[in-house]
Design a protein around this motif. Structure first.
Motif, mmCIF file in Angstrom:
data_model
loop_
_atom_site.group_PDB
_atom_site.id
_atom_site.type_symbol
_atom_site.label_atom_id
_atom_site.label_comp_id
_atom_site.label_asym_id
_atom_site.label_seq_id
_atom_site.Cartn_x
_atom_site.Cartn_y
_atom_site.Cartn_z
ATOM 1 N N LYS A 140 0.847 -1.198 0.000
ATOM 2 C CA LYS A 140 0.000 0.000 0.000
ATOM 3 C C LYS A 140 0.878 1.242 0.000
ATOM 4 O O LYS A 140 1.729 1.422 0.885
ATOM 5 C CB LYS A 140 -0.920 0.031 1.221
ATOM 6 N N THR B 30 -10.008 -5.810 4.724
ATOM 7 C CA THR B 30 -11.448 -5.665 4.992
ATOM 8 C C THR B 30 -12.147 -4.791 3.940
ATOM 9 O O THR B 30 -13.246 -4.302 4.192
ATOM 10 C CB THR B 30 -11.673 -5.066 6.398
ATOM 11 N N THR B 31 -11.497 -4.556 2.830
ATOM 12 C CA THR B 31 -12.053 -3.821 1.672
ATOM 13 C C THR B 31 -12.164 -2.306 1.896
ATOM 14 O O THR B 31 -12.735 -1.611 1.073
ATOM 15 C CB THR B 31 -13.446 -4.335 1.223
ATOM 16 N N LEU B 32 -11.636 -1.812 3.003
ATOM 17 C CA LEU B 32 -11.801 -0.385 3.298
ATOM 18 C C LEU B 32 -10.768 0.479 2.584
ATOM 19 O O LEU B 32 -10.930 1.693 2.481
ATOM 20 C CB LEU B 32 -11.709 -0.144 4.808
ATOM 21 N N LEU B 33 -9.704 -0.160 2.123
ATOM 22 C CA LEU B 33 -8.609 0.582 1.499
ATOM 23 C C LEU B 33 -8.215 -0.172 0.231
ATOM 24 O O LEU B 33 -8.142 -1.413 0.246
ATOM 25 C CB LEU B 33 -7.437 0.614 2.495
ATOM 26 N N SER B 34 -7.962 0.562 -0.832
ATOM 27 C CA SER B 34 -7.570 -0.118 -2.070
ATOM 28 C C SER B 34 -6.162 -0.706 -1.921
ATOM 29 O O SER B 34 -5.361 -0.223 -1.115
ATOM 30 C CB SER B 34 -7.616 0.874 -3.235
ATOM 31 N N ARG C 75 -17.187 -8.861 1.983
ATOM 32 C CA ARG C 75 -17.928 -8.190 3.076
ATOM 33 C C ARG C 75 -18.985 -9.107 3.685
ATOM 34 O O ARG C 75 -19.308 -8.981 4.860
ATOM 35 C CB ARG C 75 -18.574 -6.900 2.557
ATOM 36 N N VAL D 113 -16.173 -7.059 11.215
ATOM 37 C CA VAL D 113 -15.114 -6.070 11.406
ATOM 38 C C VAL D 113 -15.374 -5.230 12.652
ATOM 39 O O VAL D 113 -16.438 -4.625 12.782
ATOM 40 C CB VAL D 113 -15.017 -5.131 10.174
ATOM 41 N N ALA D 114 -14.434 -5.233 13.565
ATOM 42 C CA ALA D 114 -14.494 -4.309 14.707
ATOM 43 C C ALA D 114 -13.180 -3.544 14.702
ATOM 44 O O ALA D 114 -12.123 -4.104 14.985
ATOM 45 C CB ALA D 114 -14.693 -5.070 16.005
ATOM 46 N N LEU D 115 -13.265 -2.281 14.309
ATOM 47 C CA LEU D 115 -12.048 -1.507 14.097
ATOM 48 C C LEU D 115 -11.625 -0.769 15.358
ATOM 49 O O LEU D 115 -12.360 -0.732 16.346
ATOM 50 C CB LEU D 115 -12.270 -0.508 12.962
ATOM 51 N N ARG E 204 -7.089 -2.743 6.942
ATOM 52 C CA ARG E 204 -8.045 -1.988 6.118
ATOM 53 C C ARG E 204 -8.051 -2.489 4.673
ATOM 54 O O ARG E 204 -9.084 -2.480 4.023
ATOM 55 C CB ARG E 204 -7.739 -0.482 6.193
#
Lengths: 266, 250
Positions: free
Chosen positions: A12, A55-59, A80, A85-87, A52
């Motif tokens: 990333k 969990t698909t939150l970040l490319s 998903r 997910v518990a962040l 992230r």
């Protein structure tokens, strides 16, 4: 058998004024189904960025990640459906009640209203929040918020549960309660990917763990094997703690760790 | 669609639980109505001012207040709270359609705006205002004003998604003031000075204001249709930009 989590060469990069910042620099992971896998590292090492991405939150800049056998980049919605997910810092809506939040989450995952209400009731029972369920989340303590966050991550009985620093900021009693919940969830067959700053937590909960530093995995194994390896290398007459394993793996001494902890924004 | 409605219902619940946030959306537009009519009402007596079509100057001014009430964009401020508090990430990590993530709040904004507009019109009746286009016209007024509310909330949500900053999003609501005043706000477009007329012609709010005014003073179907066309076009653009922003949200 399909791996719960598989990552190959995960990278990333964040654009920045002074040039690109590589927060994660080629992470490989293979988490077996049913495992509690710990992901440790100093602040800014790339833990949260990795979570992230998974969990698909970040490319994903480059590399491949599969969760529950599904490619994260090409089919994020299918991922998903399979993850909970518990962040960090329990992201909850303070104006809803605990029961409303879990019921809404269940409905968003496709449960019919009556089934969602039943599911919320059983999850509130699981995390011991039935009495507080009809109060607004604004008034919950930190421990209650974490437990509620955990409950809302379980509405659809996920295959893989991601917990990003689930006990940061909690008092010792609340921490033990969260640990019990994680064990119980894992005993029911859910694989758990857990990031933590607390090495005792990793020692207590994790079947295996990886240590990330500077965006790269520097050590991986079971807590016992990592300690035994350090004991052999150092010729110690006692098992070292996981703290010592961590400090050696990240190239930090206790003195450096106290005064010169590298801070990289991830 | 079901997910958008679920999220919309949650957003409405949120609004009902913060009634203090609704007070300014009602009081400030009323304040503007009273002040504007108080300052310019005598210049435009109903009996001798043709463009009022027999109504009081308050009827001419009401659309400005309705548009102002519809331009607070509180949906976007709640969205920033979700982003800053982490709940937005929780929703993003769930299998919710990306469109539903942004449209849910806009649904709530539409419902809220219909109620607010209706209340404002009812409160304004003692100022000698009547909706000349009748009940159907009144319903069109509600739809037109709430379509603008959705459009402007969409614009502010876009700022929220791009900046993730409460301060930047909040300042987005201030942008409405130049838009509101570069319109035939006090007199019809034909009576504006040439520079103001040109500015008003390029300002989309002009057409929505004229549509609302036409419904209050006496419906001209073309003017009303033009208002709807402008707001629906702009609204569609905002929804598309919102969906794009949430899809590329990293």
């Amino acid at each position: 058998m399909t791996l719960a989590i598989e990552a190959v060469g995960l990278v990333k990069t964040f654009p920045s004024k002074g040039g690109d910042v590589e927060a994660v620099r080629g992470v490989d992971l293979a988490v077996e189904q049913g495992e509690v896998f710990g992901f440790l590292g100093p602040n800014g090492a790339g833990k949260t960025t990795t979570v992230r991405m998974l969990t698909t939150l970040l490319s994903i800049t480059s590399g491949v990640a599969r969760v529950a056998g599904v490619d994260v980049a090409s089919d994020p919605d299918a991922v998903r459906r399979k993850i909970g997910v518990a962040l960090q810092e329990a992201g909850l809506d303070p104006r809803q009640t605990g029961r409303e939040l879990v019921t809404l989450q269940a409905q968003l995952f496709g449960l019919a209203p009556a089934a969602a209400r039943d599911r919320a009731q059983s999850l509130l029972e699981l995390v011991d929040l039935v009495d507080a369920g009809d109060r607004r989340i604004k008034g919950y303590s930190g421990g209650m918020k974490r437990r509620l966050d955990l409950a809302s991550a379980l509405v659809h009985q996920p295959d893989v549960l991601f917990l990003d620093e689930p006990t940061t900021g909690l008092d010792p009693a609340s921490r033990l309660t969260v640990w019990d919940e994680v064990r119980r969830i894992n005993a029911e067959g859910t694989s758990v990917f857990l990031t933590t700053q607390y090495l005792e937590e990793a020692d207590q909960l994790c079947d295996r763990l990886a240590i990330i530093d500077g965006g790269r995995i520097v050590l991986e194994g079971t807590p016992a094997s990592l300690k035994a390896s350090l004991r052999r290398r150092r010729g110690l007459d006692h098992d070292p703690t996981l703290d010592e394993v961590f400090l050696e793996a990240t190239g930090r001494t206790r003195i450096r760790a106290a005064g010169d902890v590298e801070q990289v924004q991830a | 669609m079901n997910q958008a409605l679920l999220l919309g219902r949650r957003a409405l619940r949120e609004t009902l639980r913060t009634p203090e946030s609704l007070a300014p959306t009602l009081l400030i537009p009323l304040f503007f109505l009273i002040v504007n009519v108080g300052q310019a009402g005598k210049i435009f007596p109903a009996s001798s001012t043709g463009f009022l079509k027999g109504q009081s100057y308050a009827a001419f001014q009401l659309p400005s207040s309705l548009l102002l009430a519809a331009s607070f964009g509180t949906a976007a401020l709640y969205l920033v709270e979700d982003i800053e508090g982490g709940y937005f990430d929780k929703l993003r990590a769930a299998p919710i359609g990306r469109t539903a993530l942004v449209v849910g709040r806009l649904f709530a904004e539409a419902v809220k705006s219909v109620i607010l507009t209706a209340v404002l019109i009812l409160i304004s009746l003692p100022f000698g205002i009547r909706v000349a286009s009748g009940i159907f016209g009144f319903l069109l007024l509600l739809v037109l004003a709430s379509a603008w509310a959705v459009t402007y909330a969409g614009f502010m949500q876009l700022i929220a998604l791009k900046t993730r900053s409460a301060a930047a999003t909040n300042s987005g609501s201030l942008l409405f003031f130049p838009l509101l005043f570069l319109t035939p706000n006090f007199v019809p477009r034909s009576l504006l000075t040439r520079p103001m007329e040109i500015a008003a012609t390029f300002n989309p709010v002009t057409y929505i204001m004229e549509g609302l005014r036409s419904l209050i003073l006496g419906a001209d179907a073309t003017v009303v249709a033009r208002g709807f066309a402008v707001v629906l076009g702009l609204g569609a653009v905002m929804v598309i930009l919102n969906v794009r922003a949430v899809r590329s949200y990293d």
